[in-house]
Scaffold this active site. Structure first.
Site, PDB file in Angstrom:
ATOM      1  N   HIS A  54      36.515  39.729  38.174  1.00  0.00           N
ATOM      2  CA  HIS A  54      36.416  39.520  36.732  1.00  0.00           C
ATOM      3  C   HIS A  54      37.343  38.389  36.331  1.00  0.00           C
ATOM      4  O   HIS A  54      38.367  38.600  35.699  1.00  0.00           O
ATOM      5  CB  HIS A  54      36.776  40.812  35.993  1.00  0.00           C
ATOM      6  CG  HIS A  54      35.725  41.850  36.137  1.00  0.00           C
ATOM      7  ND1 HIS A  54      35.990  43.141  36.530  1.00  0.00           N
ATOM      8  CD2 HIS A  54      34.395  41.780  35.983  1.00  0.00           C
ATOM      9  CE1 HIS A  54      34.860  43.814  36.605  1.00  0.00           C
ATOM     10  NE2 HIS A  54      33.876  43.008  36.274  1.00  0.00           N
ATOM     11  N   SER A  59      38.945  42.113  32.548  1.00  0.00           N
ATOM     12  CA  SER A  59      39.489  42.806  33.721  1.00  0.00           C
ATOM     13  C   SER A  59      40.347  43.979  33.264  1.00  0.00           C
ATOM     14  O   SER A  59      41.398  43.805  32.642  1.00  0.00           O
ATOM     15  CB  SER A  59      40.315  41.827  34.563  1.00  0.00           C
ATOM     16  OG  SER A  59      41.281  42.521  35.316  1.00  0.00           O
ATOM     17  N   SER A  71      42.449  40.075  40.034  1.00  0.00           N
ATOM     18  CA  SER A  71      41.339  39.125  40.134  1.00  0.00           C
ATOM     19  C   SER A  71      41.776  37.694  39.805  1.00  0.00           C
ATOM     20  O   SER A  71      40.942  36.842  39.536  1.00  0.00           O
ATOM     21  CB  SER A  71      40.218  39.572  39.200  1.00  0.00           C
ATOM     22  OG  SER A  71      40.741  39.878  37.928  1.00  0.00           O
ATOM     23  N   HIS A 102      33.841  46.184  44.614  1.00  0.00           N
ATOM     24  CA  HIS A 102      33.781  47.489  43.937  1.00  0.00           C
ATOM     25  C   HIS A 102      32.807  48.447  44.612  1.00  0.00           C
ATOM     26  O   HIS A 102      32.808  49.640  44.310  1.00  0.00           O
ATOM     27  CB  HIS A 102      33.315  47.315  42.490  1.00  0.00           C
ATOM     28  CG  HIS A 102      34.305  46.630  41.620  1.00  0.00           C
ATOM     29  ND1 HIS A 102      35.639  46.911  41.651  1.00  0.00           N
ATOM     30  CD2 HIS A 102      34.158  45.673  40.669  1.00  0.00           C
ATOM     31  CE1 HIS A 102      36.274  46.162  40.766  1.00  0.00           C
ATOM     32  NE2 HIS A 102      35.403  45.401  40.167  1.00  0.00           N
ATOM     33  N   GLU A 156      32.966  50.386  40.243  1.00  0.00           N
ATOM     34  CA  GLU A 156      33.439  51.126  41.420  1.00  0.00           C
ATOM     35  C   GLU A 156      33.176  52.630  41.247  1.00  0.00           C
ATOM     36  O   GLU A 156      32.697  53.304  42.158  1.00  0.00           O
ATOM     37  CB  GLU A 156      34.944  50.899  41.611  1.00  0.00           C
ATOM     38  CG  GLU A 156      35.514  51.757  42.724  1.00  0.00           C
ATOM     39  CD  GLU A 156      36.996  52.018  42.529  1.00  0.00           C
ATOM     40  OE1 GLU A 156      37.764  51.045  42.403  1.00  0.00           O
ATOM     41  OE2 GLU A 156      37.390  53.202  42.490  1.00  0.00           O
TER      42      GLU A 156
END
Ligand code: SF4
Length: 295
Positions: free
Chosen positions: A42, A221, A265, A74, A126
């Protein structure tokens, strides 16, 4: 005195994200364009870079135009593997090994008759993936007090990997307090990720030492948002940014030490760019330059 910039001892890309990026980049270089089923990370900076390397992002199979697809770090549920196989698509599976372990645990536990309860955000990819491996015999709870049916008196508790160990411990304790009278057997699988935990701990420590924290990461994120929340909870003024050009000179006025951390990320180059920008905008350094020029 010029502002001192300190970076957190653990920050930025986690092992799983680094691995996923390397895998899709290598596959795109060797085999050609890939469609990633969802964002590999992200982060808009990384997404642009991957796009240039031939890795596109599509929300689902309907948007796939290339002969190969990637599953993100994920992970994904079994139906995604089935669809890729039936569509004769090559699969680049970058599921993080820590997420894969949670998926295997979920599958194994439902096969042994447990109701699987995942502590986490049901919208997170996820969590949706791990839930899918329970084949309808799992549930996601954001809070231990949320309503839940426990038909077979056997319960397994798992966590979204990015939850802190502290939060998972609290969840387990509260859940048992509320439901122990309906349960004969409990399994607790600690599926929290040590990499995430290290980043929270490093951010917390740094936040206690500085006048201001800057947290870098994509606005969408969840992990970056939680890092910023951790710094604020430590009592320090905190700004969350995606790019270095968002830093405002006014934020730095009167600061002696500025801390920088980054979500899982965020690429290393974004951290370097932010540190450089803080030094460029440092009002003390500019005042010194002006005095030297005037002298
Ligand atoms: S945060 Fe942890 S579980 Fe998630 S991708 Fe990174 S290493 Fe894997």
């Amino acid at each position: 005195m010029a502002i001192e910039v300190r970076t957190a001892s653990a920050l930025g890309f986690c092992f799983g994200v680094r691995r996923a990026i390397e895998m899709v980049e290598a596959a795109a270089d060797e085999q050609g364009p890939i469609d990633s089923l969802g964002s590999i990370v992200h982060n808009p900076v990384v997404a642009e870079r991957l796009q240039r390397r031939g890795v596109g992002i599509v929300p689902g199979f309907a948007g796939v135009t290339s002969p190969r697809v990637a599953i993100t770090a994920h992970g994904a549920g079994p139906e995604v593997y089935r669809t890729a196989t039936s569509g004769k698509l090559d699969l680049v599976d970058t599921t993080c090994p820590i997420v894969a372990r949670a998926q295997r645990a979920a599958r194994r536990l439902v096969n042994s008759g447990f109701k699987v309860i995942i502590f986490g955000d049901e919208q997170h990819p996820e969590v949706r993936g791990v839930l899918a491996w329970t084949r309808g015999r799992g549930v996601v709870l954001a809070d231990a007090a949320d309503p839940v049916e426990i038909p077979r008196r056997k319960v397994a508790l798992l966590s979204q990997t990015t939850k802190s160990q502290h939060a998972f411990t609290d969840f387990v304790a509260r859940f048992l307090e509320l439901h122990i009278d309906r349960i004969n057997e409990v399994r607790v699988i600690n599926t929290t990720c040590p990499e995430t935990e290290d980043r929270y701990e490093a951010a917390r420590e740094l936040a206690r030492e500085v006048d201001l924290m800057i947290v870098i990461g994509g606005r969408n994120s969840a992990n970056t948002g939680k890092l910023a929340g951790t710094c604020r909870a430590a009592g320090v003024e905190t700004y969350q940014i995606e790019r270095e050009d968002e830093i405002q000179r006014g934020w730095l006025e009167g600061r002696r030490v500025v801390g920088v951390t980054a979500g899982a990320s965020t690429p290393d180059e974004s951290v370097t760019a932010v540190v450089r920008r803080i030094k460029q905008l440092d009002p003390t350094a500019r005042r010194k330059e002006d005095t030297a020029r005037a002298g």
